[in-house]
Scaffold this motif. Structure first.
Motif, PDB file in Angstrom:
ATOM      1  N   MET A 124      40.619  46.977  45.928  1.00  0.00           N
ATOM      2  CA  MET A 124      40.223  46.658  44.557  1.00  0.00           C
ATOM      3  C   MET A 124      40.067  47.970  43.802  1.00  0.00           C
ATOM      4  SD  MET A 124      36.420  45.412  45.534  1.00  0.00           S
ATOM      5  CE  MET A 124      35.418  46.392  46.657  1.00  0.00           C
TER       6      MET A 124
ATOM      7  N   ILE B 261      35.602  39.807  38.677  1.00  0.00           N
ATOM      8  CA  ILE B 261      36.726  40.040  39.587  1.00  0.00           C
ATOM      9  C   ILE B 261      37.418  41.326  39.144  1.00  0.00           C
ATOM     10  CG2 ILE B 261      38.709  39.014  40.729  1.00  0.00           C
ATOM     11  CD1 ILE B 261      37.910  36.325  39.500  1.00  0.00           C
TER      12      ILE B 261
ATOM     13  N   THR C 281      43.853  41.062  44.495  1.00  0.00           N
ATOM     14  CA  THR C 281      43.816  39.743  43.869  1.00  0.00           C
ATOM     15  C   THR C 281      45.077  38.932  44.168  1.00  0.00           C
ATOM     16  OG1 THR C 281      44.652  40.729  41.815  1.00  0.00           O
ATOM     17  CG2 THR C 281      42.282  40.455  42.013  1.00  0.00           C
TER      18      THR C 281
ATOM     19  N   SER D  80      44.597  35.280  45.522  1.00  0.00           N
ATOM     20  CA  SER D  80      45.143  34.157  44.744  1.00  0.00           C
ATOM     21  C   SER D  80      45.850  33.140  45.641  1.00  0.00           C
ATOM     22  CB  SER D  80      46.115  34.667  43.676  1.00  0.00           C
ATOM     23  OG  SER D  80      47.281  35.210  44.269  1.00  0.00           O
TER      24      SER D  80
ATOM     25  N   THR E  25      37.339  39.260  34.050  1.00  0.00           N
ATOM     26  CA  THR E  25      38.514  39.748  34.777  1.00  0.00           C
ATOM     27  C   THR E  25      39.043  41.026  34.141  1.00  0.00           C
ATOM     28  OG1 THR E  25      39.997  38.388  33.422  1.00  0.00           O
ATOM     29  CG2 THR E  25      39.222  37.433  35.494  1.00  0.00           C
TER      30      THR E  25
ATOM     31  N   SER F 176      43.395  41.060  37.840  1.00  0.00           N
ATOM     32  CA  SER F 176      42.634  39.961  38.436  1.00  0.00           C
ATOM     33  C   SER F 176      42.774  38.651  37.659  1.00  0.00           C
ATOM     34  CB  SER F 176      41.155  40.341  38.570  1.00  0.00           C
ATOM     35  OG  SER F 176      40.539  40.527  37.322  1.00  0.00           O
TER      36      SER F 176
ATOM     37  N   MET G 241      43.895  35.353  39.273  1.00  0.00           N
ATOM     38  CA  MET G 241      43.000  34.344  39.831  1.00  0.00           C
ATOM     39  C   MET G 241      42.808  33.181  38.862  1.00  0.00           C
ATOM     40  SD  MET G 241      42.316  35.435  42.834  1.00  0.00           S
ATOM     41  CE  MET G 241      41.043  34.285  43.302  1.00  0.00           C
TER      42      MET G 241
END
Length: 389
Positions: free
Chosen positions: A17, A80, A86, A90, A111, A115, A118
């Motif tokens: 991330m 997120i 992601t 997902s 987000t 992200s 998602m």
């Protein structure tokens, strides 16, 4: 810390991330009393996720809650961060269902960058939800039934500072927009910035190459979110030029942290244009840069000018080296790790080892970047600012 009503956030994590998009909201929300649980599918509290700086490699984040224990009703917002993780999440039915349940419960969803995938996976964008993201995601947002939003008048990615909110959904293009993004998040949580001063607070960050990454990035964006005028300056560089940053990563079995390349940080003001009277406070982050600054007559003279005008001083980690050289630490209690204990002592200060952040008069110090939540609270208090929910 300043919250009358406890707010809570869920930070959905995974390997690689984006470090900045993770650490900034985590530390800023914690600094103002918001409880933040960091979870990742198939991992438990105490496990770690590797982060990446989207220039270079980042450090690790330790999870503090179990994914399987999460109940959306217990949180006000799910955050997120961006990053390639992601794409994997997902395809994880449990993660997609979790995001969908936040949407069904009318909870806030924040987000950034990538992200937003998602939201697509959960079918949330259908019906024309206005959304922004890193520009490569635009076709997917539109194919998912969302409405693409982009800040008007932008010539390049580096000019983007804004984000968008549509109902309970907040989206940003990435970490350069986190100043406005965090401001919008605090407001959406019912937070109000309260100031004891009638004028806008102004803060100058004094940096150089290989300044500690989170030591500059987190407080810089946090103070922007609080409505401060914030500038970063370095000797002999002009507005728009960059300083390299460094991330300190405590790897297993090592006595001291490894030093890794972090984000590039854009200087926001030219050195020759700086006037001390325009600022209420000077902040010196840690990293390698204080060793360079302390040998620069211009940098030392600038700090002395702040001292002569009785301004607020703040330093993180090795940043205290520059304050020591200018006499600011004399007679002051300073938060200090082992590496700065002797430097604080010879400067006539008292090294406080048991507290991560210490305020003594107009001097605010943090032992390291991991103490940023307490540091942000103390610094904002010194500037007459707080957040009430």
């Amino acid at each position: 810390m300043a919250s009358a009503v406890q707010k809570s956030a869920l930070l959905l994590c995974g390997d690689y991330m984006e470090a900045y998009e993770t650490i900034v909201p985590l530390y800023v929300l914690q600094s103002f009393g918001v409880s933040v649980h960091c979870v990742s599918p198939n991992r438990n509290a105490g496990d770690r996720c590797v982060m990446s700086a989207h220039d270079f490699l980042g450090l690790e984040l330790t999870l503090n809650a179990n994914f399987d224990d999460v109940t959306p009703e217990n949180y006000d917002v799910i955050i997120i961060p961006g990053g390639r993780f992601t794409e994997l999440l997902s395809a994880d039915e449990k993660c997609v269902d979790l995001v969908a349940r936040f949407a069904e419960s009318k909870k806030l969803i924040f987000t950034s960058c990538h992200s937003q995938v998602m939201l697509m996976a959960a079918g949330i964008l259908a019906g024309g939800v206005k959304c922004t993201a890193f520009e490569s995601i635009k076709p997917l947002i539109e194919l998912s039934g969302g409405e693409w939003w982009q800040q008007p008048g932008i010539q390049s990615m580096f000019e983007i500072t804004d984000c968008v909110k549509d109902g309970n959904f907040m989206s940003t293009v990435g970490w350069p927009t986190l100043g406005h993004g965090i401001k919008l998040l605090l407001e959406s949580l019912g937070g109000k910035v309260c100031s004891l001063e009638k004028k806008q607070a102004s803060v100058l960050f004094l940096i150089g190459d290989y300044v500690e990454d989170y030591g500059i990035n987190v407080p810089f964006r946090a103070l922007q979110a609080l409505g401060c005028k914030v500038d970063a300056v370095t000797p002999n560089k002009k507005k728009g030029e960059v300083c390299a940053t460094a991330v300190y990563d405590l790897e297993d079995g090592r006595q001291i942290p490894a030093e890794k390349r972090g984000h590039n940080f854009f200087v926001t003001a030219s050195w020759d244009d700086i006037c001390v009277d325009d600022y209420d406070c000077v902040v010196v982050p840690g990293g390698r840069s204080p060793e360079l600054l302390v040998m620069n007559e211009k940098a030392v003279a600038l700090v002395k000018s702040f001292a002569e005008k009785d301004k607020v001083f703040a330093a993180i980690g090795q940043g205290k080296l520059l304050l020591a050289a200018t006499g600011v630490l004399k007679g002051k209690r300073c938060a200090s790790g082992k590496g700065m204990k002797v430097m604080v002592k010879v400067a006539g200060g008292e090294a406080v080892m048991e507290k991560g952040c210490v305020t003594d008069g107009k001097v605010v110090t943090a032992a390291s970047a991991t103490d940023l939540p307490a540091f942000l609270f103390d610094l904002s208090t010194a500037l007459g600012l707080t957040v009430m929910f």
